[in-house]
Design a protein around this motif. Structure first.
Motif, mmCIF file in Angstrom:
data_model
loop_
_atom_site.group_PDB
_atom_site.id
_atom_site.type_symbol
_atom_site.label_atom_id
_atom_site.label_comp_id
_atom_site.label_asym_id
_atom_site.label_seq_id
_atom_site.Cartn_x
_atom_site.Cartn_y
_atom_site.Cartn_z
ATOM 1 N N ALA A 13 3.073 -23.848 -2.330
ATOM 2 C CA ALA A 13 1.971 -23.738 -3.295
ATOM 3 C C ALA A 13 2.441 -24.138 -4.692
ATOM 4 C CB ALA A 13 1.416 -22.316 -3.306
ATOM 5 N N ARG A 14 3.629 -23.707 -5.074
ATOM 6 C CA ARG A 14 4.159 -24.071 -6.396
ATOM 7 C C ARG A 14 4.407 -25.575 -6.487
ATOM 8 N NH1 ARG A 14 7.014 -19.211 -5.510
ATOM 9 N NH2 ARG A 14 8.913 -20.355 -4.959
ATOM 10 N N ALA A 15 4.908 -26.174 -5.408
ATOM 11 C CA ALA A 15 5.143 -27.624 -5.404
ATOM 12 C C ALA A 15 3.831 -28.384 -5.505
ATOM 13 C CB ALA A 15 5.892 -28.036 -4.138
ATOM 14 N N ILE A 16 2.813 -27.936 -4.777
ATOM 15 C CA ILE A 16 1.498 -28.575 -4.831
ATOM 16 C C ILE A 16 0.951 -28.507 -6.252
ATOM 17 C CG2 ILE A 16 -0.913 -28.336 -4.098
ATOM 18 C CD1 ILE A 16 0.218 -27.475 -1.318
ATOM 19 N N ARG A 17 1.019 -27.324 -6.839
ATOM 20 C CA ARG A 17 0.506 -27.126 -8.205
ATOM 21 C C ARG A 17 1.239 -28.035 -9.191
ATOM 22 N NH1 ARG A 17 1.296 -22.166 -8.273
ATOM 23 N NH2 ARG A 17 -0.687 -21.601 -7.362
ATOM 24 N N ALA A 18 2.559 -28.087 -9.107
ATOM 25 C CA ALA A 18 3.351 -28.893 -10.049
ATOM 26 C C ALA A 18 3.055 -30.380 -9.887
ATOM 27 C CB ALA A 18 4.844 -28.621 -9.836
ATOM 28 N N LYS A 19 2.970 -30.850 -8.666
ATOM 29 C CA LYS A 19 2.730 -32.279 -8.437
ATOM 30 C C LYS A 19 1.331 -32.701 -8.872
ATOM 31 C CE LYS A 19 6.242 -33.168 -5.020
ATOM 32 N NZ LYS A 19 6.554 -33.783 -3.728
ATOM 33 N N LEU A 20 0.334 -31.867 -8.592
ATOM 34 C CA LEU A 20 -1.030 -32.213 -9.023
ATOM 35 C C LEU A 20 -1.149 -32.155 -10.541
ATOM 36 C CD1 LEU A 20 -3.213 -30.469 -6.288
ATOM 37 C CD2 LEU A 20 -2.681 -32.916 -6.524
ATOM 38 N N PHE A 48 -4.088 -25.391 2.964
ATOM 39 C CA PHE A 48 -4.402 -25.158 1.558
ATOM 40 C C PHE A 48 -5.747 -25.753 1.191
ATOM 41 C CE2 PHE A 48 0.079 -24.361 1.375
ATOM 42 C CZ PHE A 48 0.230 -23.457 0.335
ATOM 43 N N ALA A 49 -6.326 -25.208 0.136
ATOM 44 C CA ALA A 49 -7.504 -25.784 -0.508
ATOM 45 C C ALA A 49 -7.138 -25.949 -1.980
ATOM 46 C CB ALA A 49 -8.708 -24.863 -0.362
ATOM 47 N N VAL A 50 -7.543 -27.068 -2.556
ATOM 48 C CA VAL A 50 -7.301 -27.290 -3.976
ATOM 49 C C VAL A 50 -8.613 -27.655 -4.659
ATOM 50 C CG1 VAL A 50 -4.880 -27.958 -3.713
ATOM 51 C CG2 VAL A 50 -6.631 -29.719 -3.663
ATOM 52 N N VAL A 51 -8.750 -27.172 -5.869
ATOM 53 C CA VAL A 51 -9.854 -27.549 -6.750
ATOM 54 C C VAL A 51 -9.186 -28.201 -7.952
ATOM 55 C CG1 VAL A 51 -11.800 -26.756 -8.137
ATOM 56 C CG2 VAL A 51 -11.257 -25.605 -5.971
ATOM 57 N N VAL A 52 -9.472 -29.480 -8.143
ATOM 58 C CA VAL A 52 -8.844 -30.241 -9.216
ATOM 59 C C VAL A 52 -9.939 -30.816 -10.109
ATOM 60 C CG1 VAL A 52 -7.229 -32.087 -9.781
ATOM 61 C CG2 VAL A 52 -7.023 -30.909 -7.584
ATOM 62 N N VAL A 53 -9.873 -30.495 -11.390
ATOM 63 C CA VAL A 53 -10.811 -31.033 -12.369
ATOM 64 C C VAL A 53 -9.984 -31.890 -13.326
ATOM 65 C CG1 VAL A 53 -12.490 -30.488 -14.168
ATOM 66 C CG2 VAL A 53 -12.278 -28.999 -12.150
ATOM 67 N N SER A 54 -10.282 -33.184 -13.325
ATOM 68 C CA SER A 54 -9.460 -34.106 -14.116
ATOM 69 C C SER A 54 -10.292 -35.259 -14.670
ATOM 70 C CB SER A 54 -8.337 -34.672 -13.231
ATOM 71 O OG SER A 54 -7.626 -35.678 -13.920
ATOM 72 N N ALA A 72 -0.464 -37.893 -4.606
ATOM 73 C CA ALA A 72 0.405 -36.969 -5.328
ATOM 74 C C ALA A 72 1.141 -36.030 -4.374
ATOM 75 C CB ALA A 72 -0.405 -36.159 -6.337
ATOM 76 N N LEU A 73 0.534 -35.769 -3.214
ATOM 77 C CA LEU A 73 1.102 -34.814 -2.256
ATOM 78 C C LEU A 73 1.610 -35.498 -0.988
ATOM 79 C CD1 LEU A 73 -1.604 -32.029 -2.617
ATOM 80 C CD2 LEU A 73 0.602 -32.210 -3.791
ATOM 81 N N ARG A 74 1.976 -36.762 -1.108
ATOM 82 C CA ARG A 74 2.410 -37.551 0.057
ATOM 83 C C ARG A 74 3.505 -36.843 0.864
ATOM 84 N NH1 ARG A 74 2.902 -42.284 -2.272
ATOM 85 N NH2 ARG A 74 0.871 -42.945 -1.541
ATOM 86 N N ALA A 75 4.540 -36.368 0.210
ATOM 87 C CA ALA A 75 5.668 -35.732 0.911
ATOM 88 C C ALA A 75 5.230 -34.453 1.624
ATOM 89 C CB ALA A 75 6.803 -35.434 -0.067
ATOM 90 N N GLU A 76 4.396 -33.668 0.970
ATOM 91 C CA GLU A 76 3.937 -32.415 1.574
ATOM 92 C C GLU A 76 3.040 -32.680 2.779
ATOM 93 O OE1 GLU A 76 5.564 -31.690 -2.258
ATOM 94 O OE2 GLU A 76 4.047 -33.117 -1.644
ATOM 95 N N LEU A 77 2.184 -33.698 2.686
ATOM 96 C CA LEU A 77 1.292 -34.032 3.797
ATOM 97 C C LEU A 77 2.063 -34.608 4.982
ATOM 98 C CD1 LEU A 77 -1.660 -35.438 1.720
ATOM 99 C CD2 LEU A 77 -1.777 -33.464 3.250
ATOM 100 N N ALA A 78 3.214 -35.195 4.726
ATOM 101 C CA ALA A 78 4.041 -35.743 5.807
ATOM 102 C C ALA A 78 4.890 -34.660 6.457
ATOM 103 C CB ALA A 78 4.942 -36.852 5.269
ATOM 104 N N GLY A 79 4.978 -33.504 5.827
ATOM 105 C CA GLY A 79 5.861 -32.472 6.349
ATOM 106 C C GLY A 79 5.155 -31.165 6.622
#
Length: 125
Positions: A13-20, A48-54, A72-79
């Motif tokens: 979760a911390r990695a997802i947050r930092a990368k986004l 996970f669910a993410v809400v991103v406002v950008s 942005a989450l390529r590595a996480e989605l592959a693993g």
């Protein structure tokens, strides 16, 4: 940048947050660990669910916005990340309507695991 009250606190979760945050400079970001809704053990960090406002989403159709999140989450989605629900809005859209649509309930497993021919998939053996 705001974080939701149910924001994930584990390492994924911390990695997802930092990368986004780095890739999209969001004005609002929620990272929700929904693994327990999908039968995962505590701390599984698989769903996970993410809400991103950008502002980066301005002028882009939903598919392109999701592609930016996925890139942005390529590595996480592959693993370790098995499933990701994405809500991607511009700041103007979020200001007009900050609601997040409900996600459908988990049906458990995959179609492959429920083959209906009496055999279990290799994953269940």
């Amino acid at each position: 940048m705001a974080a939701g009250p149910l924001a994930g606190a584990g390492p994924l979760a911390r990695a997802i947050r930092a990368k986004l945050a780095a890739a999209l400079q969001p004005t609002h970001l929620q990272v929700l660990d929904e693994s327990s809704r999908h039968g995962g053990p505590p701390g599984a960090e698989t769903h996970f669910a993410v809400v991103v406002v950008s502002g980066r989403f301005a002028g882009l159709p939903p598919l392109q916005r999701h592609r930016l999140v996925h890139a942005a989450l390529r590595a996480e989605l592959a693993g370790p990340l098995h499933a990701l629900a994405v809500v991607a809005k511009t700041p103007e859209q979020w200001e007009k309507d900050p609601r997040v649509p409900p996600r459908p309930p988990c049906l458990g497993g995959s179609k492959q695991e429920r083959r209906g021919d009496g055999e279990e998939s290799p994953r269940n053996q």
